[in-house]
Scaffold this active site. Structure first.
Site, mmCIF file in Angstrom:
data_model
loop_
_atom_site.group_PDB
_atom_site.id
_atom_site.type_symbol
_atom_site.label_atom_id
_atom_site.label_comp_id
_atom_site.label_asym_id
_atom_site.label_seq_id
_atom_site.Cartn_x
_atom_site.Cartn_y
_atom_site.Cartn_z
ATOM 1 N N CYS A 382 0.822 -1.212 0.000
ATOM 2 C CA CYS A 382 0.000 0.000 0.000
ATOM 3 C C CYS A 382 0.861 1.269 0.000
ATOM 4 O O CYS A 382 1.385 1.645 -1.035
ATOM 5 C CB CYS A 382 -1.003 -0.026 1.142
ATOM 6 S SG CYS A 382 -2.392 1.051 0.756
ATOM 7 N N HIS A 509 -3.680 -4.670 0.037
ATOM 8 C CA HIS A 509 -3.145 -5.241 1.287
ATOM 9 C C HIS A 509 -3.340 -6.756 1.261
ATOM 10 O O HIS A 509 -4.345 -7.254 1.783
ATOM 11 C CB HIS A 509 -3.918 -4.699 2.488
ATOM 12 C CG HIS A 509 -3.669 -3.263 2.789
ATOM 13 N ND1 HIS A 509 -2.692 -2.857 3.658
ATOM 14 C CD2 HIS A 509 -4.272 -2.136 2.353
ATOM 15 C CE1 HIS A 509 -2.703 -1.535 3.754
ATOM 16 N NE2 HIS A 509 -3.653 -1.073 2.968
ATOM 17 N N GLU A 511 -2.165 -8.913 3.058
ATOM 18 C CA GLU A 511 -2.155 -9.520 4.406
ATOM 19 C C GLU A 511 -3.559 -9.815 4.930
ATOM 20 O O GLU A 511 -3.742 -10.702 5.760
ATOM 21 C CB GLU A 511 -1.394 -8.629 5.398
ATOM 22 C CG GLU A 511 -2.013 -7.288 5.740
ATOM 23 C CD GLU A 511 -1.626 -6.148 4.794
ATOM 24 O OE1 GLU A 511 -1.224 -6.437 3.650
ATOM 25 O OE2 GLU A 511 -1.749 -4.972 5.199
HETATM 26 N N1 GLN Z 1 -1.589 6.940 2.594
HETATM 27 C C1 GLN Z 1 -1.800 6.198 1.408
HETATM 28 C C2 GLN Z 1 -3.148 6.482 0.763
HETATM 29 O O1 GLN Z 1 -4.022 7.002 1.393
HETATM 30 C C3 GLN Z 1 -1.640 4.707 1.668
HETATM 31 C C4 GLN Z 1 -2.650 4.146 2.581
HETATM 32 C C5 GLN Z 1 -2.242 2.836 3.214
HETATM 33 O O2 GLN Z 1 -1.076 2.465 3.228
HETATM 34 N N2 GLN Z 1 -3.198 2.121 3.756
HETATM 35 O O3 GLN Z 1 -3.361 6.197 -0.383
#
Ligand code: GLN
Length: 534
Positions: A382, A509, A511
């Site tokens: 992410c 994600h 995970e």
């Molecule tokens: N801050 C980034 C976004 O909002 C990544 C978010 C995250 O890692 N969950 O896109």
């Protein structure tokens, strides 16, 4: 429908969620269809706005609900897919009641906690249970007995017990049995917390006692007598190295047998798969294959904020029969350093997890650069993906000021809000959340890992790769190997295996979909990469 309600006493953080998840696993092993519900007595509508420092990670469900991390335990232990309605908070209940009141649906009555709020709680629990088609619904009431916030929920389940058939309702209470300096096991905290329950009209059927060591027989008997349960219903749940062993420990303590008799369940053959998995975990834990990976994060000091990542690593390690040691590195500590090699000279791989905001971001970018240049296996998740894109834009594509518009104003916002996302934010939504399809490009590392060209993974992000920069970034083996259906949102970044032993980053994600018996493909591939580096 049968219900098992799990409450907790003495203090929070006892492992009530793991206990409930384990009971669910035991019932599932015996062939029962189960459905879990987590009640969180806080007033927040969901966990989306909560600080991971205080509550641990925000877990994301398939439908995009942002929930308490216990729901992650349920999904992993019980191997179920949950939705928003499986997490009931005070915020959700009260806002439904207030909305109904505004619509005049209470026909002029005074709207009160009993019966209106309690009816709403009961209807929600029963609604989820019935819709699921399960045999047994497990309900965990968050917090500890005696908290003001949990009162309406405890009252609601008290009423439910009266309304349901005797054999269809069972209360499990989880407490702590501490040691004195003389190594004596003390039952008073348990007695007090059961007393508090009984004052509310609830009598536990089973008491699960957490503690450092197994309960002594006479201590069990004492708890049974003072708490008005039979000695077989006092279950000892000592600390274990491995949380996935807890279902086996509870089963050995006779919990299933007790539940079976009390709820008149049929004895059935037990599925041995879970036990085999735990065996494999033991074998790998004592084996000699050890991998060390660095996790460069912002909340490195509070590991619970990366709970699902830790679990996903464990699942992959079990399958590969290796041990994994994690080195937590605070991203900010790397920022001042010129030479960051010393942080990584004892690790086989580097993982940069999700995150928000500017603090530590440059430190994470530095570690990605280090992994890319020194050919150290790398997995970015992410925010870790977005930072890998920035790193490639700066150091491979030569866009020196490349950055994310989440972090600063920049002439090269390679990570930016898409028009669509702006609209979502304007409409009060915040992020792209939950399961979305990802299309995997042919002949890529990603295809080799997933062995499929269409996958589903969970998301929680606002920002995207800016489509204007894609062509510039894709060079020297760096490619986007996964996108959304339309091809505008980039989902996977990789470096060709000809040029780097393992470099993969995902906007999603992975995970959140990893299970103990079904590890997430990117985690497994990452650890395999680390093993080769070994
Ligand atoms: N801050 C980034 C976004 O909002 C990544 C978010 C995250 O890692 N969950 O896109």
């Amino acid at each position: 429908m049968k219900y098992i309600v799990v409450t907790g006493g003495v203090m929070s953080g006892l492992g009530k969620g793991i206990t409930m998840a384990s009971i669910g696993r035991i019932l599932k092993n015996h062939g029962y269809k189960i459905v879990p519900i987590k009640i969180d007595p806080y007033i927040n509508i969901d966990a989306g706005t909560m600080n991971p420092y205080q509550h641990g990670e925000v877990y994301v469900l398939a439908d995009g609900a942002e929930v308490d991390l216990d729901l992650g335990h349920y999904e992993r232990f019980m191997d179920v897919d949950l939705r928003r309605e499986h997490n009931i908070t005070t915020g959700v209940v009260y806002s439904a009641v207030i909305e109904r009141e505004r619509k005049g649906e209470y026909l002029g009555q005074t709207v009160q906690i009993i019966p209106h709020v309690t009816n709403e709680i009961k209807a929600r629990i029963r609604g989820v249970a019935e819709k699921s088609g399960a045999d047994i619904c497990l309900v965990e009431i968050g917090g500890t007995v005696g908290d003001i916030e949990s009162m309406p929920f405890l009252e609601a389940v008290r009423q439910m017990k009266l309304e349901e058939h005797e054999n269809d309702f069972l209360f499990v209470h989880v407490t702590l049995v501490p040691f004195t300096t003389m190594r004596e096991q003390k039952t008073k905290p348990t007695q007090h917390s059961v007393k508090a329950l009984r004052e509310l009209g609830l009598q536990p059927d089973i008491i699960v006692c957490r503690g450092k060591e197994a309960l002594k027989e006479d201590v069990k008997e004492k708890i049974a007598m003072f708490c008005n349960v039979s000695p077989e219903a006092v279950i000892s749940a000592p600390d274990t190295e491995d949380i996935y062993e807890v279902p086996l420990l509870l089963e050995r303590e006779g919990i299933f047998f007790y539940i079976m008799e009390r709820m008149q369940l049929e004895q059935s053959k037990e599925d041995p798969a879970w036990g085999k998995m735990v065996e494999r975990r033991k074998k790998s834990a004592s084996g000699d294959k050890l991998i060390r990976i660095a996790i460069v994060g912002k909340y490195a000091e509070l590991e619970d904020s990366y709970l699902s990542i830790k679990e996903a690593i464990k699942h992959a390690a079990t399958e590969l029969e290796c041990r994994v040691d994690t080195k937590w590195i605070e991203a900010e500590d790397l920022e001042e350093e010129k030479e960051i090699g010393s942080f990584f000279d004892d690790v086989h791989g580097i993982l940069v997890p999700g995150g928000f905001g500017v603090r530590g971001a440059e430190g994470k970018i530095k570690s990605i650069e280090y992994a890319r240049e020194n050919k150290i296996p790398f997995l970015g998740l992410c925010f870790g993906f977005q930072l890998a894109v920035i790193e490639a834009a700066r150091n491979v594509a030569g866009l020196k000021d490349a950055n994310s518009s989440e972090l600063c104003e920049t002439p090269h916002p390679v990570i930016d809000l898409l028009e669509e996302q702006r609209e979502v934010v304007e409409k009060g939504g915040t992020m792209r959340l939950g399961d979305y399809e990802v299309f995997v490009r042919r002949d890529t590392l990603a295809e080799r890992i997933y062995r499929e060209n269409k996958i589903v993974e969970r998301h929680r992000h606002r920002y995207e790769v800016n489509p204007a920069y894609i062509e510039q970034i894709e060079r020297e083996g760096v490619i986007f190997s996964g996108t959304d259906r339309s091809g505008t949102r980039m989902e996977i970044l990789e470096i060709s295996p000809d040029m780097h032993p393992f470099f993969l980053a995902t906007q999603f994600h992975p995970e959140f979909r990893s299970r103990p018996n079904k590890p997430s493909p990117p985690f497994k591939a990452f650890l395999e990469g680390c093993m080769q580096k070994h």
